[in-house]
Design a protein around this motif. Structure first.
Motif, short mmCIF file in Angstrom:
data_model
loop_
_atom_site.label_atom_id
_atom_site.label_comp_id
_atom_site.label_asym_id
_atom_site.label_seq_id
_atom_site.Cartn_x
_atom_site.Cartn_y
_atom_site.Cartn_z
N TRP A 147 0.83 -1.20 0.00
CA TRP A 147 0.00 0.00 0.00
C TRP A 147 0.87 1.25 0.00
O TRP A 147 1.95 1.27 0.57
N THR A 148 0.35 2.28 -0.68
CA THR A 148 0.95 3.60 -0.60
C THR A 148 -0.08 4.54 0.02
O THR A 148 -1.19 4.68 -0.49
N VAL A 149 0.30 5.15 1.14
CA VAL A 149 -0.60 6.02 1.89
C VAL A 149 -0.12 7.47 1.71
O VAL A 149 1.03 7.79 2.03
N THR A 150 -1.02 8.31 1.21
CA THR A 150 -0.74 9.73 1.11
C THR A 150 -1.35 10.41 2.33
O THR A 150 -2.57 10.39 2.52
N ALA A 151 -0.48 10.97 3.16
CA ALA A 151 -0.93 11.54 4.44
C ALA A 151 -0.19 12.84 4.67
O ALA A 151 1.04 12.84 4.83
N GLY A 152 -0.93 13.95 4.70
CA GLY A 152 -0.28 15.24 4.88
C GLY A 152 0.71 15.49 3.77
O GLY A 152 0.38 15.39 2.58
N THR A 153 1.94 15.79 4.14
CA THR A 153 3.00 16.03 3.16
C THR A 153 3.85 14.78 2.93
O THR A 153 4.94 14.88 2.37
N SER A 154 3.35 13.63 3.38
CA SER A 154 4.14 12.39 3.30
C SER A 154 3.49 11.36 2.40
O SER A 154 2.26 11.25 2.33
#
Length: 376
Positions: free
Chosen positions: A184-191
């Motif tokens: 999985w790739t999680v896009t969270a905030g600036t990360s």
């Protein structure tokens, strides 16, 4: 945009998330993301936490029983003071509630053998200010119920997570979760965080996070629960927790007075729940009528969301249609008292370790908690 790779991403830093992250960190590198500034901003931070093995779904009662050893003796360095304080709990009921109290006492014997049925007169001896109608059905006494220091529990798990090499990113909302060949790739905030495993511990937002991951929802049901502190003119410091078996109210001592609730379960969307005046007034009326105390004013009031699965039991396990996407939701207001057992079970299952003999004996198996049961 920062990019990092880890083993596990835990979404949500309520008590379910912080406990799961800490236990998983014993085996793998863990990153936990939380949209709020601090952990446990929502339901976990607003709970009147009681270690009761008689309240909640039968699976919840079993998980509480399995969690008790951790509360009594947490791992070294977890906290510098006790997590539990003696309190006791008395269930009461009106004249038509006798059968419900009988059933509760019988069910409790499985995990709490010190629980005993009370006659109306015995209930009044324990609660002398209560009116005869409020205890006409008698009661059920759980002498070993304890109050839990929820703040110390949450802080202890965050400390344990860091000690084991994990990290917590606050003010960091998981806005997108994409499945890849590697996980999985999680896009969270600036990360952007890549991981093999995602744990959805987002509480009332559990189905929201699932939708962002393209995973079918579980039809979770957030319900608002209201509580308030009422001023009292006489000492209630030594009272037990008192719960009405008919779900009309509950109350318990608090340093600021008497904590009261109408035991409401108002359906809600995921939100930062706020108390409604009508619910606070209802709590005041019901507890005043039952206890005989001259309750008049409120020191403060608050509300939180208790989130349930459709069948009322917690959900823990890998989604059958989304490999690597794990659920840890639906604790129904029992997240604090069940956190040690659920977190340990989740970590063991992710690592391919089977349940313990105690868990199997109580029927708390991976299959019983699995989201697969809700996909029919």
């Amino acid at each position: 945009m920062n990019s990092t790779t880890t083993d596990v991403v835990v979404v949500g830093a309520g008590v379910a998330g912080v406990s799961a992250a800490a236990e998983l960190a014993a085996f793998r590198h863990v990153v936990m993301v939380e949209q709020e500034v601090l952990p446990a901003h929502h339901a976990s931070g607003r709970s009147a936490a009681v270690l009761s093995e008689t309240s909640g779904h039968p699976v919840v009662c079993s998980l509480t029983h399995l969690s008790r050893p951790f509360f009594e003796q947490p791992v070294p360095g977890f906290t510098d003071h006790r997590l539990l304080s003696p309190r006791g709990l008395v269930w009461v009921g009106e004249a038509d509630d006798g059968a419900a109290l009988d059933a509760l006492a019988i069910a409790a014997a499985r995990v709490a053998p010190t629980v005993g049925r009370l006659s109306p007169s015995a209930a009044r001896r324990m609660l002398p200010s209560f009116g005869a109608d409020a205890v006409a059905g008698g009661g059920v006494h759980e002498p070993d119920a304890m109050t839990i220091d929820a703040a110390a529990l949450i802080q202890g798990y965050v400390r344990l997570l860091h000690h084991r090499g994990g990290s917590l990113l606050t003010s960091t909302e998981a806005v997108r979760l994409d499945r890849t060949d590697q996980g999985w790739t999680v896009t969270a905030g600036t990360s952007t965080i890549r991981a093999k495993v995602v744990v959805n511990a987002a509480g009332a937002w559990g189905d929201v996070v699932a939708a962002r991951a393209g995973v079918a929802p579980l039809r979770l049901e957030p319900r608002r629960r209201t509580a308030a502190i009422a001023r009292v003119s006489e000492s209630v410091a030594l009272w037990p927790v008192v719960m009405d078996v008919g779900g009309r109210y509950y109350c318990q001592p608090d340093p600021g007075g008497l904590l009261i609730s109408p035991a409401d379960e108002s359906p809600s969307v995921p939100c930062d729940a706020q108390p409604e005046e009508v619910d606070v007034a209802q709590a005041l009326d019901r507890v005043r009528d039952a206890t005989g105390l001259p309750l008049r004013s409120i020191v403060r009031a608050w509300a939180g969301l208790r989130t349930f699965a459709p069948d009322g039991a917690p959900v823990m396990g890998e989604d059958p249609d989304a490999p690597g996407f794990w659920w840890l939701v639906g604790q129904g207001g029992a997240g604090i008292k069940t956190a040690p057992a659920l977190a340990t079970m989740l970590a063991r299952q992710v690592e391919g370790i089977g349940p313990t003999a105690d868990q199997v004996e109580l029927g708390v198996t991976y299959e019983a908690l699995s989201p697969t049961r809700l996909r029919c």
